[in-house]
Design an enzyme around this catalytic site. Structure first.
Site, mmCIF file in Angstrom:
data_model
loop_
_atom_site.group_PDB
_atom_site.id
_atom_site.type_symbol
_atom_site.label_atom_id
_atom_site.label_comp_id
_atom_site.label_asym_id
_atom_site.label_seq_id
_atom_site.Cartn_x
_atom_site.Cartn_y
_atom_site.Cartn_z
ATOM 1 C CB VAL A 125 -0.932 0.012 1.231
ATOM 2 C CG1 VAL A 125 -1.697 1.326 1.331
ATOM 3 C CG2 VAL A 125 -1.913 -1.159 1.151
ATOM 4 C CD GLN A 160 -2.935 -7.655 -3.367
ATOM 5 O OE1 GLN A 160 -2.860 -6.663 -2.651
ATOM 6 N NE2 GLN A 160 -2.363 -8.812 -3.060
ATOM 7 C CB CYS A 189 -4.521 -6.999 3.554
ATOM 8 S SG CYS A 189 -4.337 -5.449 4.473
ATOM 9 C CE LYS A 195 1.656 -10.997 -0.747
ATOM 10 N NZ LYS A 195 1.338 -10.768 0.672
ATOM 11 C CG HIS A 238 3.107 -12.958 4.300
ATOM 12 N ND1 HIS A 238 3.440 -11.647 4.041
ATOM 13 C CD2 HIS A 238 3.634 -13.240 5.514
ATOM 14 C CE1 HIS A 238 4.128 -11.164 5.073
ATOM 15 N NE2 HIS A 238 4.255 -12.114 5.972
#
Length: 438
Positions: A13, A69, A98, A137, A165
């Site tokens: 971001v 994204q 996120c 993701k 991640h």
């Protein structure tokens, strides 16, 4: 789009805007992700060529390597957005990693990991209706088995790759990355796995291959390591910080990147060096030209900005309420008739050019008192997040045609126009400080 054996700029971001993506490609990145962009922001926007306020800006140079994204919790909205940009980007990625409160409250990001059927439906809808690849993701779950079960569900939608991640939704950068869980997933699925979360382990380009082997992944995605020094993508080795900043600034100028976003990205390169004398000078800067001047690129910036204006390319200077999408909300204190007899100039107020003692309003106030005039009166127009002030002084009205980001700046801008017409501030002074662009 091939996701095998690639080094990729991660979605970040405010970092993954066009200049940083182009810089990563310049230094050797194979694929670049945009920052997470929320679906409804796209649906409120208009496609334009080089224009003012930006939701997403791209260019031909990155077309075959940029992945957009998307932050979404709704397959219908996601598809509408994807269709808007289908022929502008190389692929679409859905953010399911996120952990920020904003994403979770909106049912986006890691919130989708607890709703695998919803996550699957979003991906499946895109896969079935787009001509470009779709990926997602994620973050890992608490166990390798639970993570793999989720991944298998997502993979069955037909996605072309999955970025993993190696931390859970509650873990942060200070926690160790779980390379074993990424490896377990990579060993048990048929599509490429992109390993993410290894910035603590990756300090130079050669470390990427080590992390790739540790995770058993097809490719590696870099976030903070690239944010701190984007030349991490260079096989030849890292470049000095000042070289990276200059390379970045040239791209920021070339693509009319906003000063606030440019400043944010450089702050993340400077880090602790913001406390040095030059760092403090940088923090006080407000315009792109002021930032560029610190790295001897001020002339380059002014030349480009002037060139853009002469070409008719619109930037922040051209932003006005009529351009806002969707249709404007009810305006506060706005009457077009107020401008009929006002003296108007295109002047912006740049806070860094003034201290608390020489602000335009203070100078005008002092001049009025010294010369026996009634004090000026300010009337501010407010539409959405834009402000413009009309100052009435000695029975005349003055205003800037530049819409500011807040009421205080708008009042100071109007005062500058008045000071100029009173002969207190010259046009050359306004040009020199960047308040007027010729």
């Amino acid at each position: 789009m091939n996701y095998e054996n690639k080094i990729i700029l991660a979605p970040m971001v405010r970092i993954g805007t066009l200049p940083m993506r182009l810089l990563a490609l310049k230094y050797g990145a194979d694929i670049v992700y945009t920052e997470e962009l929320i679906d409804w922001k796209f649906l409120r926007s208009k496609r334009r060529f080089n224009d003012g306020t930006i939701v997403f800006r791209t260019c031909e140079e990155e077309k075959k390597k940029v992945v957009l994204q998307l932050g979404t919790c709704d397959e219908a909205r996601a598809l509408k957005v994807a269709k808007l940009v289908e022929h502008d980007v190389a692929a679409i990625d859905i953010n399911m990693g996120c952990p920020k409160e904003f994403s979770i409250k909106g049912g986006m990001g890691v919130a989708l990991l607890s709703k695998p059927d919803k996550a699957y439906q979003i991906l499946k809808t895109l896969v079935d209706n787009l001509s470009i690849p779709v990926t997602c993701k994620i973050r890992i779950l608490k166990t390798p088995e639970a993570t793999l079960e989720l991944v298998n569900k997502l993979v069955s939608s037909g996605i072309k790759a999955i970025a993993v991640h190696g931390r859970t939704k509650d873990e942060r950068p200070q926690h160790a990355v779980h390379t074993d869980i990424i490896h377990y997933v990579a060993d048990n699925i048929s599509i490429p796995v992109i390993a993410n979360g290894g910035s603590k382990e990756i300090e130079k380009h050669s470390d990427v291959a080590i992390f790739k082997e540790m995770t058993g992944s097809s490719s590696v995605m870099l976030a903070r390591a690239a944010e701190w020094n984007c030349s991490i993508f260079r096989k030849e080795g890292l470049l000095p910080m000042d070289t990276v900043i200059k390379d970045y600034l040239k791209l920021a100028v070339d693509y009319d990147n906003s000063p606030s976003n440019t400043k944010y990205c450089i702050q993340n390169i400077l880090r602790d060096l913001q406390e040095t004398p030059r760092g403090r000078q940088f923090l006080e800067s407000q315009t792109l030209e002021q930032i560029c001047s610190i790295w001897d690129l001020g002339g380059y910036c002014l030349e480009k900005q002037s060139q853009f204006q002469k070409m008719g390319i619109q930037g922040r200077w051209q932003v006005c309420p009529k351009q806002l999408e969707p249709p404007q909300k009810k305006a506060k204190h706005y009457n077009e008739e107020d401008l009929c007899d006002a003296i108007q100039m295109k002047v912006s107020f740049i806070r860094a050019n003034f201290n608390d003692l020489n602000l335009p309003k203070s100078r005008l106030h002092a001049w009025a008192g010294k010369n026996g005039y009634s004090l000026p009166k300010y009337n501010t127009q407010h539409i959405e997040k834009l402000f413009r002030t009309i100052v009435t002084f000695n029975e005349k009205k003055y205003t800037s045609t530049f819409w500011e980001k807040n009421k205080k700046f708008a009042e100071q801008g109007a005062a500058l126009v008045c000071l100029h017409h009173l002969g207190i501030v010259s046009e050359d002074e306004l040009i020199k400080t960047g308040s007027i662009i010729k």
